[in-house]
Design an enzyme around this catalytic site. Structure first.
Site, PDB file in Angstrom:
ATOM      1  N   TYR A   8       0.866  -1.191   0.000  1.00 17.14           N
ATOM      2  CA  TYR A   8       0.000   0.000   0.000  1.00 17.14           C
ATOM      3  C   TYR A   8       0.893   1.228   0.000  1.00 17.14           C
ATOM      4  O   TYR A   8       2.117   1.127   0.079  1.00 17.14           O
ATOM      5  CB  TYR A   8      -0.913  -0.012   1.237  1.00 17.14           C
ATOM      6  CG  TYR A   8      -2.056   0.978   1.160  1.00 17.14           C
ATOM      7  CD1 TYR A   8      -2.971   0.943   0.114  1.00 17.14           C
ATOM      8  CD2 TYR A   8      -2.228   1.948   2.140  1.00 17.14           C
ATOM      9  CE1 TYR A   8      -4.026   1.852   0.053  1.00 17.14           C
ATOM     10  CE2 TYR A   8      -3.281   2.851   2.091  1.00 17.14           C
ATOM     11  CZ  TYR A   8      -4.170   2.800   1.037  1.00 17.14           C
ATOM     12  OH  TYR A   8      -5.203   3.702   0.963  1.00 17.14           O
ATOM     13  N   ARG A  14      -6.601   2.738   3.299  1.00 15.83           N
ATOM     14  CA  ARG A  14      -7.373   1.497   3.242  1.00 15.83           C
ATOM     15  C   ARG A  14      -6.598   0.278   3.738  1.00 15.83           C
ATOM     16  O   ARG A  14      -7.120  -0.845   3.666  1.00 15.83           O
ATOM     17  CB  ARG A  14      -7.823   1.235   1.797  1.00 15.83           C
ATOM     18  CG  ARG A  14      -8.822   2.240   1.266  1.00 15.83           C
ATOM     19  CD  ARG A  14      -9.233   1.870  -0.149  1.00 15.83           C
ATOM     20  NE  ARG A  14      -9.923   2.938  -0.836  1.00 15.83           N
ATOM     21  CZ  ARG A  14     -11.246   3.101  -0.850  1.00 15.83           C
ATOM     22  NH1 ARG A  14     -12.019   2.257  -0.212  1.00 15.83           N
ATOM     23  NH2 ARG A  14     -11.791   4.099  -1.505  1.00 15.83           N
ATOM     24  N   TRP A 104     -12.375  12.037  -2.280  1.00 15.99           N
ATOM     25  CA  TRP A 104     -10.925  11.839  -2.111  1.00 15.99           C
ATOM     26  C   TRP A 104     -10.133  12.213  -3.352  1.00 15.99           C
ATOM     27  O   TRP A 104      -9.021  12.717  -3.259  1.00 15.99           O
ATOM     28  CB  TRP A 104     -10.621  10.372  -1.747  1.00 15.99           C
ATOM     29  CG  TRP A 104     -11.292   9.904  -0.499  1.00 15.99           C
ATOM     30  CD1 TRP A 104     -12.232   8.922  -0.390  1.00 15.99           C
ATOM     31  CD2 TRP A 104     -11.100  10.406   0.836  1.00 15.99           C
ATOM     32  NE1 TRP A 104     -12.642   8.780   0.917  1.00 15.99           N
ATOM     33  CE2 TRP A 104     -11.963   9.668   1.689  1.00 15.99           C
ATOM     34  CE3 TRP A 104     -10.290  11.400   1.393  1.00 15.99           C
ATOM     35  CZ2 TRP A 104     -12.034   9.897   3.069  1.00 15.99           C
ATOM     36  CZ3 TRP A 104     -10.363  11.624   2.765  1.00 15.99           C
ATOM     37  CH2 TRP A 104     -11.221  10.880   3.573  1.00 15.99           C
TER      38      TRP A 104
HETATM   39  N1  LIG Z   1     -12.428  -0.961  -3.224  1.00 17.35           N
HETATM   40  C1  LIG Z   1     -10.985  -0.949  -3.271  1.00 17.35           C
HETATM   41  C2  LIG Z   1     -10.533   0.443  -3.642  1.00 17.35           C
HETATM   42  C3  LIG Z   1      -9.025   0.506  -3.802  1.00 17.35           C
HETATM   43  C4  LIG Z   1      -8.562   1.899  -4.124  1.00 17.35           C
HETATM   44  O1  LIG Z   1      -9.346   2.797  -4.478  1.00 17.35           O
HETATM   45  N2  LIG Z   1      -7.249   2.095  -4.019  1.00 17.35           N
HETATM   46  C5  LIG Z   1      -6.671   3.372  -4.279  1.00 17.35           C
HETATM   47  C6  LIG Z   1      -5.851   3.850  -3.084  1.00 17.35           C
HETATM   48  S1  LIG Z   1      -6.863   4.082  -1.669  1.00 17.35           S
HETATM   49  C7  LIG Z   1      -5.687   3.275  -5.425  1.00 17.35           C
HETATM   50  O2  LIG Z   1      -5.157   2.227  -5.709  1.00 17.35           O
HETATM   51  N3  LIG Z   1      -5.444   4.441  -6.047  1.00 17.35           N
HETATM   52  C8  LIG Z   1      -4.418   4.639  -6.994  1.00 17.35           C
HETATM   53  C9  LIG Z   1      -4.866   4.613  -8.418  1.00 17.35           C
HETATM   54  O3  LIG Z   1      -6.008   4.185  -8.685  1.00 17.35           O
HETATM   55  O4  LIG Z   1      -4.049   4.988  -9.252  1.00 17.35           O
HETATM   56  C10 LIG Z   1     -10.425  -1.393  -1.891  1.00 17.35           C
HETATM   57  O5  LIG Z   1     -11.105  -1.145  -0.886  1.00 17.35           O
HETATM   58  O6  LIG Z   1      -9.337  -1.966  -1.846  1.00 17.35           O
END
Ligand SMILES: N[C@@H](CCC(=O)N[C@@H](CS)C(=O)NCC(=O)O)C(=O)O
Length: 199
Positions: A8, A14, A104
């Site tokens: 992460y 998360r 967000w």
């Molecule tokens: N529903 C998924 C959502 C995952 C998610 O939105 N991850 C975000 C970070 S909080 C991410 O990977 N963001 C970077 C991107 O999409 O480039 C979970 O709960 O794991």
């Protein structure tokens, strides 16, 4: 015991409920935190291009709630019977529904502020009133022992209070629950050592 590697960003976000479960249970894991500058490379390598992911030996799990629920099951933190498990699941899913209302990823500051105001004025009170009623005078949300639902509340309420410092003033029991989780010695030790980040 399998080999665990949690990937992460270097924020609570998360992944923190999973980290609380690791800390509380003493299950060893690699906390693999990614710098933003490396993210695009890592992203391309992932099935759904999102984190967190948990590697369990050679198996990759995605979805933060599935990851936390799996770890909670391994650690005996899901509730004592099917009904308690469903109660804990419902609390986690409800908190997630509300946390997902925050903008967000909104880039426009004016739009972001407007949505923030709306969520705090019209949505979060519903979440807090409901959780407050579910908790009542109990020590933990479900049954008579701590579950991952308590951890998830403790984690998400940090973000809520960082965004709005007064938000829990009218909810002393929910605040006390957060503090009860944070006072569990292994959780307290993790909080002491984790990176200090706004999210
Ligand atoms: N529903 C998924 C959502 C995952 C998610 O939105 N991850 C975000 C970070 S909080 C991410 O990977 N963001 C970077 C991107 O999409 O480039 C979970 O709960 O794991």
């Amino acid at each position: 015991m399998p080999n665990y590697k949690l990937t992460y960003f270097k924020i609570r976000g998360r992944a923190e409920t999973a980290r609380y479960i690791f800390a509380y249970s003493g299950i060893k894991y690699e906390d693999n935190t990614i710098e933003m500058m490396d993210w695009l490379n890592v992203k391309q390598s992932l099935l759904f291009q999102q984190i967190p992911i948990l590697r369990v030996d050679d198996t990759v799990l995605n979805q933060s709630t599935a990851i936390a629920r799996y770890l909670a099951r391994e650690a005996g933190l899901v509730g004592r019977n099917s009904l308690e498990q469903a109660q804990a699941d419902a609390i986690v899913d409800t908190i997630n529904d509300f946390m997902n209302m925050f903008p967000w990823t909104e880039k426009n500051p004016a739009v972001k502020e407007k949505i923030m105001e709306d969520v705090f004025a019209n949505k979060i009170p519903l979440l807090l009133d409901g959780l407050n009623q579910l908790l009542g005078d109990q020590m933990w949300f479900v049954g008579d022992s701590v579950t991952w639902a308590d951890f998830h509340w403790a984690v998400c309420s940090i973000t809520l209070t960082n965004l709005n410092v007064d938000i829990l003033h009218s909810y002393p029991k929910l605040l006390a629950l957060k503090e009860r989780v944070e006072a569990l010695p292994k959780i307290a030790a993790w909080i002491e050592q984790r990176p200090k980040t706004p999210l």
